[in-house]
Design an enzyme around this catalytic site. Structure first.
Site, PDB file in Angstrom:
ATOM      1  N   CYS A 173      55.109  88.863  32.041  1.00  0.00           N
ATOM      2  CA  CYS A 173      53.940  88.276  31.453  1.00  0.00           C
ATOM      3  C   CYS A 173      52.966  89.301  30.835  1.00  0.00           C
ATOM      4  O   CYS A 173      52.009  88.824  30.194  1.00  0.00           O
ATOM      5  CB  CYS A 173      53.203  87.580  32.808  1.00  0.00           C
ATOM      6  N   LYS A 345      44.263  79.913  30.157  1.00  0.00           N
ATOM      7  CA  LYS A 345      45.404  79.369  30.870  1.00  0.00           C
ATOM      8  C   LYS A 345      45.007  78.069  31.555  1.00  0.00           C
ATOM      9  O   LYS A 345      45.611  77.096  31.897  1.00  0.00           O
ATOM     10  CB  LYS A 345      45.947  80.213  31.867  1.00  0.00           C
ATOM     11  N   HIS A 350      50.386  78.747  31.253  1.00  0.00           N
ATOM     12  CA  HIS A 350      50.748  80.256  31.490  1.00  0.00           C
ATOM     13  C   HIS A 350      52.308  80.000  30.734  1.00  0.00           C
ATOM     14  O   HIS A 350      53.122  79.678  31.517  1.00  0.00           O
ATOM     15  CB  HIS A 350      50.875  80.414  32.906  1.00  0.00           C
ATOM     16  N   PHE A 409      54.755  89.842  36.950  1.00  0.00           N
ATOM     17  CA  PHE A 409      55.827  90.196  37.830  1.00  0.00           C
ATOM     18  C   PHE A 409      56.643  91.501  37.780  1.00  0.00           C
ATOM     19  O   PHE A 409      56.896  91.659  36.454  1.00  0.00           O
ATOM     20  CB  PHE A 409      57.010  88.878  37.904  1.00  0.00           C
TER      21      PHE A 409
END
Length: 426
Positions: A173, A345, A350, A409
């Site tokens: 991300c 967002k 997202h 992540f």
């Protein structure tokens, strides 16, 4: 390399494809209106899934200028990248045909590549999953391009005539931030004079929804899609999946000035860090993000008090929002309480690897128009998130320096500092 120790890099062209806004003008209108583009998923039947909502882009490839052959050849995310790059190039006013093609680079970020295309093609060659031994004759001729994310950079390079360095950045991300940061370094280091940089993702597919369902990262507020994305709100229940792209033309400042280009902002500082901690977990103290912010500000030769606005990652998960709030306090000190912070967002969802570039677009437009976009759906702030998150309504606010951050992540934490080239440190 210090922003002032080498070639200074600026953004002179912007392109956006986003939910609720195809093109920069419509995207910015959506943000300043505080409208949301989240709705029940229409691309497939979402009823088997825990989370059934997403922020979909109303994108028509042929109406956006792609030929039928290009549509057949490219995954949806690649289509986003090419259409958006063309908008950025047109906006820049640069005559790419007059440039040395070996001095033009392309850097595209993506977290999940051609997920949509691969999902669709698997259903075709397996007859909806019925066949264990798939029949390749039912696949599109260019299926290999769906497999390798490098095709995104290739397609953009062909579209703009770039024969310099071509790269795909995939850091989850933070890909959209990291792609711009990497492109900036290419120009600073003299490897390229112009770089078309940004990110694209089209992850709204059954496999992606199932993955996030498994870890309960996405919201199950299916009865109220419009208000489901609630960053920093006490009632938030997870993020809303999105899609889209943002692409920029980056060039050296003095070259841009000589040709009389409109300069949106200087990419004054960039840094990325990893937490080496957990695939999806975050330490509550925000130390790694704070370190990325500190290094990016040092590179920009700015101090915390120079930051006028923070475009937050603001995913709408409790873990992220609290981690990020702690990082702002840790890196900016008391100034964090005086700095407007918002998460777009809440309006466009997202879009994984693309969102960092989309947030950079929002940041430079905030500087351009002296308006901070709001955090939609923020009515009851989480007591542990006690900064100024610009709830519900856009705010008139002059910004000379913007901090845009991302968290991904795998432990990736990135920060980009955008500033007016004629700024002076306070």
């Amino acid at each position: 390399m210090s922003a002032t120790g080498g070639r200074r890099v600026v953004i002179t062209g912007v392109g956006v494809t986003a939910p609720g806004g195809i093109g920069v003008k419509d995207f910015w209108q959506l943000l300043t209106d505080g409208r949301t583009a989240t709705r029940r998923i229409s691309f497939f039947d979402p009823s088997p899934f825990r989370s059934q909502i997403a922020a979909e882009a109303d994108f028509d490839a042929e109406l956006s200028g792609l030929t039928p052959q290009e549509v057949r050849r490219m995954d949806r995310a690649a289509q986003f990248a090419v259409v958006t790059a063309r908008e950025a190039v047109a906006d820049s006013g640069l005559d790419f045909a007059a440039l040395d093609p070996h001095r033009i680079g392309v850097t595209i970020g993506s977290a999940v590549g051609a997920t949509t295309g691969l999902d669709q093609e698997y259903r075709a060659v397996s007859d909806g999953g019925r066949l264990d031994l798939v029949d390749h004759e039912y696949a599109v001729p260019h299926l290999y391009n769906f497999l390798v994310p490098s095709s995104f950079a290739s397609e953009v390079a062909w579209a703009v005539g770039a024969e310099g360095p071509g790269t795909v950045v995939s850091t989850g991300c933070t890909s959209g931030l990291d792609a711009v940061g990497y492109a900036t370094d290419l120009i600073r280091d003299g490897v390229a004079d112009v770089v078309v940089a940004g990110a694209s993702d089209a992850p709204i597919s059954p496999i992606t929804v199932a993955c996030f369902d498994a870890i309960k990262a996405t919201t199950a507020r299916n009865d109220d899609p419009e208000h489901a994305s609630r960053p920093f709100d006490a009632s938030r229940t997870g993020f809303v999946l999105g899609e889209g792209a943002a692409v920029f033309v980056l060039e050296e400042l003095e070259s841009a000035r000589r040709r009389g280009a409109h300069v949106y902002a200087e990419v004054a500082g960039y840094a990325t860090r990893s937490n080496a901690f957990h695939m999806t977990g975050l330490r509550p103290d925000g130390a790694e993000m704070a370190e990325a912010i500190r290094v990016a500000l040092d590179e920009a030769r700015l101090v915390p008090e120079d930051v006028d606005y923070i475009n937050a990652h603001g995913s709408g998960t409790k873990q992220n929002d609290r981690h990020e709030t702690a990082a702002f306090k840790r890196s900016l000190g008391d100034h964090a309480y005086r700095t407007p912070v918002s998460s777009i967002k809440s309006m466009v969802g997202h879009s994984l690897g693309a969102i960092g570039s989309i947030e950079i677009a929002a940041s430079v437009l905030a500087m351009e128009h002296a308006v901070v976009p709001p955090t939609a759906n923020l009515h009851t702030p989480d007591p542990e998130c006690d900064l100024d998150y610009v709830p519900v309504t856009a705010r008139d606010w002059r910004t000379d320096a913007v901090l845009s951050v991302g968290s991904g992540f795998g432990g990736f934490q990135s920060a980009v500092v955008l500033a007016r080239p004629d700024r002076s440190a306070r």
